[in-house]
Design a protein around this motif. Structure first.
Motif, short mmCIF file in Angstrom:
data_model
loop_
_atom_site.label_atom_id
_atom_site.label_comp_id
_atom_site.label_asym_id
_atom_site.label_seq_id
_atom_site.Cartn_x
_atom_site.Cartn_y
_atom_site.Cartn_z
N TYR A 93 0.84 -1.19 0.00
CA TYR A 93 0.00 0.00 0.00
C TYR A 93 0.88 1.25 0.00
O TYR A 93 1.81 1.36 0.80
CB TYR A 93 -0.93 0.01 1.21
N PHE A 94 0.57 2.17 -0.90
CA PHE A 94 1.35 3.39 -1.09
C PHE A 94 0.50 4.62 -0.80
O PHE A 94 -0.65 4.70 -1.21
CB PHE A 94 1.87 3.49 -2.53
N CYS A 95 1.11 5.58 -0.16
CA CYS A 95 0.52 6.89 0.06
C CYS A 95 0.97 7.83 -1.04
O CYS A 95 2.14 7.83 -1.43
CB CYS A 95 0.96 7.42 1.43
N ASN A 96 0.06 8.64 -1.54
CA ASN A 96 0.38 9.65 -2.54
C ASN A 96 -0.28 10.97 -2.15
O ASN A 96 -1.43 10.99 -1.72
CB ASN A 96 -0.11 9.22 -3.93
N GLY A 97 0.45 12.06 -2.32
CA GLY A 97 -0.10 13.36 -1.98
C GLY A 97 0.31 14.44 -2.95
O GLY A 97 1.43 14.42 -3.47
N LYS A 98 -0.60 15.36 -3.20
CA LYS A 98 -0.31 16.59 -3.94
C LYS A 98 -0.11 17.66 -2.88
O LYS A 98 -1.06 18.07 -2.22
CB LYS A 98 -1.45 16.95 -4.88
N ILE A 99 1.15 18.09 -2.69
CA ILE A 99 1.53 18.89 -1.55
C ILE A 99 2.15 20.20 -2.00
O ILE A 99 3.13 20.20 -2.75
CB ILE A 99 2.51 18.13 -0.64
N GLY A 118 5.86 2.72 0.61
CA GLY A 118 4.98 1.57 0.64
C GLY A 118 5.07 0.80 1.94
O GLY A 118 6.11 0.76 2.60
N THR A 119 3.96 0.18 2.32
CA THR A 119 3.92 -0.69 3.48
C THR A 119 3.16 -1.97 3.11
O THR A 119 2.12 -1.92 2.45
CB THR A 119 3.27 0.01 4.69
N GLN A 120 3.70 -3.11 3.50
CA GLN A 120 3.15 -4.40 3.10
C GLN A 120 1.98 -4.78 3.98
O GLN A 120 2.06 -4.76 5.21
CB GLN A 120 4.23 -5.48 3.18
#
Length: 125
Positions: A93-99, A118-120
């Motif tokens: 699982y990946f975090c994505n941000g428009k910062i 990412g975190t499994q």
């Protein structure tokens, strides 16, 4: 430097729960859209859930009713509460941000597209 760091993954039995966290750091002025993606073995990366700065959310059909996305702007943190987990939820699982941020002190404010490492998440049957 703007960074996103995920945590909270692990091994859980089917039917169990996990809460993922994504913390942003840097000289941040605003975190705009924030999203969770996942990539399972042999699969394309897919959008799991998203949340806007105003709190509007959207979910993949496969997780509706089981997952909840939220954010705490004061803590520069986004969460994904995952309940009733299934083996097919197994993925990175990946975090994505428009910062909107300054890369370094004194530099112009720009919007950056930032990904975490990412975190499994592994769900056993």
């Amino acid at each position: 430097q703007v960074q996103l760091v995920e945590s909270g993954g692990g091994l859980v039995q089917a039917g169990g729960s996990l809460r993922l966290s994504c913390v942003a750091s840097g000289i941040i002025f605003n975190i705009n859209a924030m999203d969770w993606y996942r990539q399972a073995p042999g699969k394309q990366r897919e959008l799991v859930a998203g949340i806007t700065s105003g709190g509007s959310t959207n979910y993949a059909d496969s997780v509706k009713g089981r997952f909840t996305i939220s954010r705490d702007n004061a803590k520069n943190t986004m969460y994904l509460q995952m309940n009733s987990l299934k083996p097919e939820d197994t993925a990175v699982y990946f975090c994505n941000g428009k910062i909107s941020a300054r890369k370094v002190s004194g530099s112009p404010i720009r919007e950056y597209d930032v990904w975490g490492q990412g975190t499994q998440v592994t769900v056993s049957s």
